[in-house]
Design a protein around this motif. Structure first.
Motif, PDB file in Angstrom:
ATOM      1  N   ILE A  69       0.850  -1.186   0.013  1.00 18.79           N
ATOM      2  CA  ILE A  69       0.031   0.077   0.052  1.00 18.79           C
ATOM      3  C   ILE A  69       0.905   1.171   0.046  1.00 18.79           C
ATOM      4  O   ILE A  69       1.680   1.285   1.006  1.00 18.79           O
ATOM      5  N   LYS A  70       0.565   2.098  -1.039  1.00 19.56           N
ATOM      6  CA  LYS A  70       1.248   3.352  -1.140  1.00 19.56           C
ATOM      7  C   LYS A  70       0.360   4.456  -0.483  1.00 19.56           C
ATOM      8  O   LYS A  70      -0.474   4.790  -1.197  1.00 19.56           O
ATOM      9  N   LEU A  71       1.095   5.295   0.304  1.00 19.47           N
ATOM     10  CA  LEU A  71       0.182   6.354   1.055  1.00 19.47           C
ATOM     11  C   LEU A  71       1.025   7.721   0.640  1.00 19.47           C
ATOM     12  O   LEU A  71       2.202   7.990   0.469  1.00 19.47           O
ATOM     13  N   THR A  72      -0.032   8.731   0.485  1.00 17.60           N
ATOM     14  CA  THR A  72       0.585  10.157   0.298  1.00 17.60           C
ATOM     15  C   THR A  72      -0.209  10.953   1.224  1.00 17.60           C
ATOM     16  O   THR A  72      -1.339  10.753   1.972  1.00 17.60           O
ATOM     17  N   ASP A  73       0.240  12.319   1.068  1.00 13.43           N
ATOM     18  CA  ASP A  73      -0.465  13.530   1.894  1.00 13.43           C
ATOM     19  C   ASP A  73      -0.394  14.554   1.100  1.00 13.43           C
ATOM     20  O   ASP A  73       0.503  14.838   0.340  1.00 13.43           O
ATOM     21  N   GLU A  74      -1.303  15.807   1.328  1.00 14.08           N
ATOM     22  CA  GLU A  74      -1.218  16.783   0.587  1.00 14.08           C
ATOM     23  C   GLU A  74       0.106  17.835   0.940  1.00 14.08           C
ATOM     24  O   GLU A  74       0.577  18.473   0.609  1.00 14.08           O
TER      25      GLU A  74
ATOM     26  N   LEU B  30      10.126   4.889   2.013  1.00 17.57           N
ATOM     27  CA  LEU B  30       9.662   6.460   2.005  1.00 17.57           C
ATOM     28  C   LEU B  30      10.556   7.184   0.831  1.00 17.57           C
ATOM     29  O   LEU B  30      11.658   7.116   0.777  1.00 17.57           O
ATOM     30  N   ASP B  31       9.385   7.507  -0.252  1.00 20.97           N
ATOM     31  CA  ASP B  31       9.928   8.207  -1.260  1.00 20.97           C
ATOM     32  C   ASP B  31       9.540   9.691  -1.091  1.00 20.97           C
ATOM     33  O   ASP B  31       8.562  10.105  -1.297  1.00 20.97           O
ATOM     34  N   LYS B  32      10.769  10.411  -0.967  1.00 19.88           N
ATOM     35  CA  LYS B  32      10.532  11.888  -0.855  1.00 19.88           C
ATOM     36  C   LYS B  32       9.942  12.287  -1.987  1.00 19.88           C
ATOM     37  O   LYS B  32       9.591  13.581  -1.846  1.00 19.88           O
ATOM     38  N   GLU B  33      10.683  12.008  -3.124  1.00 18.42           N
ATOM     39  CA  GLU B  33      10.340  12.757  -4.408  1.00 18.42           C
ATOM     40  C   GLU B  33       8.765  12.862  -4.632  1.00 18.42           C
ATOM     41  O   GLU B  33       8.399  13.540  -5.124  1.00 18.42           O
ATOM     42  N   LEU B  34       8.505  11.548  -4.541  1.00 20.38           N
ATOM     43  CA  LEU B  34       6.554  11.217  -4.776  1.00 20.38           C
ATOM     44  C   LEU B  34       6.114  11.394  -3.619  1.00 20.38           C
ATOM     45  O   LEU B  34       5.012  11.426  -3.708  1.00 20.38           O
ATOM     46  N   ASN B  35       6.588  11.904  -2.409  1.00 23.17           N
ATOM     47  CA  ASN B  35       5.819  12.021  -1.313  1.00 23.17           C
ATOM     48  C   ASN B  35       4.929  10.721  -1.000  1.00 23.17           C
ATOM     49  O   ASN B  35       3.835  10.754  -0.578  1.00 23.17           O
ATOM     50  N   GLU B  36       5.659   9.545  -0.870  1.00 24.18           N
ATOM     51  CA  GLU B  36       4.977   8.333  -0.773  1.00 24.18           C
ATOM     52  C   GLU B  36       5.587   7.750   0.312  1.00 24.18           C
ATOM     53  O   GLU B  36       6.757   7.446   0.579  1.00 24.18           O
ATOM     54  N   LEU B  37       4.682   6.866   1.130  1.00 20.72           N
ATOM     55  CA  LEU B  37       5.064   6.154   2.282  1.00 20.72           C
ATOM     56  C   LEU B  37       4.542   4.676   1.873  1.00 20.72           C
ATOM     57  O   LEU B  37       3.331   4.392   1.608  1.00 20.72           O
ATOM     58  N   TRP B  38       5.530   3.732   1.879  1.00 23.55           N
ATOM     59  CA  TRP B  38       5.145   2.374   1.422  1.00 23.55           C
ATOM     60  C   TRP B  38       4.921   1.460   2.785  1.00 23.55           C
ATOM     61  O   TRP B  38       5.745   1.525   3.648  1.00 23.55           O
ATOM     62  N   LEU B  39       3.880   0.668   2.687  1.00 25.40           N
ATOM     63  CA  LEU B  39       3.720  -0.249   3.837  1.00 25.40           C
ATOM     64  C   LEU B  39       3.383  -1.801   3.136  1.00 25.40           C
ATOM     65  O   LEU B  39       2.464  -1.821   2.405  1.00 25.40           O
ATOM     66  N   LEU B  40       4.127  -2.722   3.728  1.00 29.26           N
ATOM     67  CA  LEU B  40       4.028  -3.994   3.134  1.00 29.26           C
ATOM     68  C   LEU B  40       3.413  -4.691   4.191  1.00 29.26           C
ATOM     69  O   LEU B  40       3.780  -4.901   5.352  1.00 29.26           O
ATOM     70  N   VAL B  41       1.967  -4.973   3.857  1.00 26.23           N
ATOM     71  CA  VAL B  41       1.348  -5.681   4.793  1.00 26.23           C
ATOM     72  C   VAL B  41       1.015  -7.027   4.504  1.00 26.23           C
ATOM     73  O   VAL B  41       0.300  -7.540   3.613  1.00 26.23           O
ATOM     74  N   ALA B  42       1.252  -7.890   5.421  1.00 21.17           N
ATOM     75  CA  ALA B  42       0.881  -9.278   5.689  1.00 21.17           C
ATOM     76  C   ALA B  42      -0.519  -9.661   5.961  1.00 21.17           C
ATOM     77  O   ALA B  42      -0.544  -9.269   7.326  1.00 21.17           O
ATOM     78  N   THR B  43      -1.634  -9.913   5.122  1.00 13.64           N
ATOM     79  CA  THR B  43      -2.959 -10.163   5.750  1.00 13.64           C
ATOM     80  C   THR B  43      -3.327 -11.495   6.091  1.00 13.64           C
ATOM     81  O   THR B  43      -3.766 -12.393   5.769  1.00 13.64           O
ATOM     82  N   ILE B  44      -2.861 -11.515   7.680  1.00 14.36           N
ATOM     83  CA  ILE B  44      -3.000 -12.863   8.244  1.00 14.36           C
ATOM     84  C   ILE B  44      -3.847 -12.736   9.450  1.00 14.36           C
ATOM     85  O   ILE B  44      -4.211 -13.998   9.943  1.00 14.36           O
ATOM     86  N   GLY B  45      -4.696 -11.739   9.665  1.00 14.68           N
ATOM     87  CA  GLY B  45      -5.478 -11.708  10.802  1.00 14.68           C
ATOM     88  C   GLY B  45      -6.572 -10.588  10.256  1.00 14.68           C
ATOM     89  O   GLY B  45      -6.538 -10.015   9.350  1.00 14.68           O
ATOM     90  N   ASP B  46      -7.797 -10.767  11.014  1.00 16.24           N
ATOM     91  CA  ASP B  46      -8.846  -9.630  10.694  1.00 16.24           C
ATOM     92  C   ASP B  46      -8.543  -8.443  10.638  1.00 16.24           C
ATOM     93  O   ASP B  46      -8.949  -7.603   9.776  1.00 16.24           O
ATOM     94  N   GLY B  47      -7.426  -7.715  11.353  1.00 17.04           N
ATOM     95  CA  GLY B  47      -7.152  -6.439  11.184  1.00 17.04           C
ATOM     96  C   GLY B  47      -6.280  -6.035  10.126  1.00 17.04           C
ATOM     97  O   GLY B  47      -6.481  -5.224   9.133  1.00 17.04           O
TER      98      GLY B  47
END
Length: 256
Positions: free
Chosen positions: A23-28, A61-78
């Motif tokens: 998941i790649k996240l960004t902000d204004e 953390l890609d500062k040029e694209l203002n992206e935070l990458w999260l690598l998530v293992a989907t192993i539980g409800d959360g």
């Protein structure tokens, strides 16, 4: 470092296999500075079974694209709920939390980064920063089978990548501590993250070889602030919260 509570917008979602989601996240606004080894506490919205945030390592953390990458293992409800997000959705995150890996002090340092499963996540950003510094990162990544290996193309951008799989479907067959690179090369520092048995084996190798080694623990971290005591680790200094005193520890501090 200053901590923030931010509603970050989902920029993209990539299902790397049937279990892991990038998941790649960004902000204004520009994202806060973060260090490799630190993590994010993600609020799980829309779940009737999940009440606590989920700790996710800073993958990149890609500062040029203002992206935070999260690598998530989907192993539980959360984590499964987090993995269902779509581009345009918002994730509420507390960040950055925890400490970081120790950076090299000389460009002649050879840093071995050893990861297993989704534990490879924090090593990508660390490898990038090591290369930016001018030192040489080497990645040793393990998984059960070829389809479980993650982000190999991304790792290859920053250093040499060596692979083991338990079934021999890619790279050398066996565990990371069986790989021939450990007998062929001399390293000045080892950083590792992954399943605890793997990290214990890496720590044993490092001690025998006289190499400085750090391990990023994957203890359950419900609050990320040292309040709930879910993540307490027994150390040479007593019981310490992995979320505040870690998650990165020198192996000499761990009772392994």
């Amino acid at each position: 470092m200053q901590k923030f509570i931010l509603d970050l917008r989902v920029k993209s979602v990539s299902h790397l296999n049937n279990r892991n989601v990038l998941i790649k996240l960004t902000d204004e606004k520009p994202l806060p500075d973060m260090l490799p080894g630190q993590f994010v506490e993600v609020r799980v919205d829309g779940s009737s079974t999940t009440y606590l945030r989920r700790p996710i390592s800073v993958n990149f953390l890609d500062k040029e694209l203002n992206e935070l990458w999260l690598l998530v293992a989907t192993i539980g409800d959360g984590t499964r709920k987090i993995g269902e997000v779509l581009p345009g959705d918002m994730l509420n995150c507390v960040l950055p939390l925890g400490n970081s890996f120790t950076f090299p002090t000389s460009k002649d340092d050879r840093i071995l980064l050893v990861g297993g499963g989704v534990g490879v996540a924090p090593l990508l950003y660390f490898g990038k920063l090591i290369k930016d510094f001018g030192a040489e990162p080497v990645f040793l990544l393990g998984a059960r089978t070829e389809s479980d290996l993650l982000e190999l193309d991304e790792f290859a951008k920053y250093g040499k990548v060596y692979v083991t799989t338990e079934d021999g479907s890619r790279g050398e067959k066996g565990f990371v501590t069986n790989h021939s690179i450990l007998q062929q090369a001399n390293f000045t520092q080892i950083s590792t993250c992954g399943p605890k048995p793997m990290m214990i084996a890496v720590a044993k190798y490092a001690r025998a070889a006289g190499i400085s080694c750090e391990a990023s623990l994957e203890n359950l971290m419900a609050c990320g602030l040292g309040a709930c005591l879910c993540c307490v680790e027994k150390t040479t200094e007593g019981n310490l919260c992995a979320c505040t005193e870690g998650p990165v520890f020198n192996i000499n501090k761990l009772l392994w």
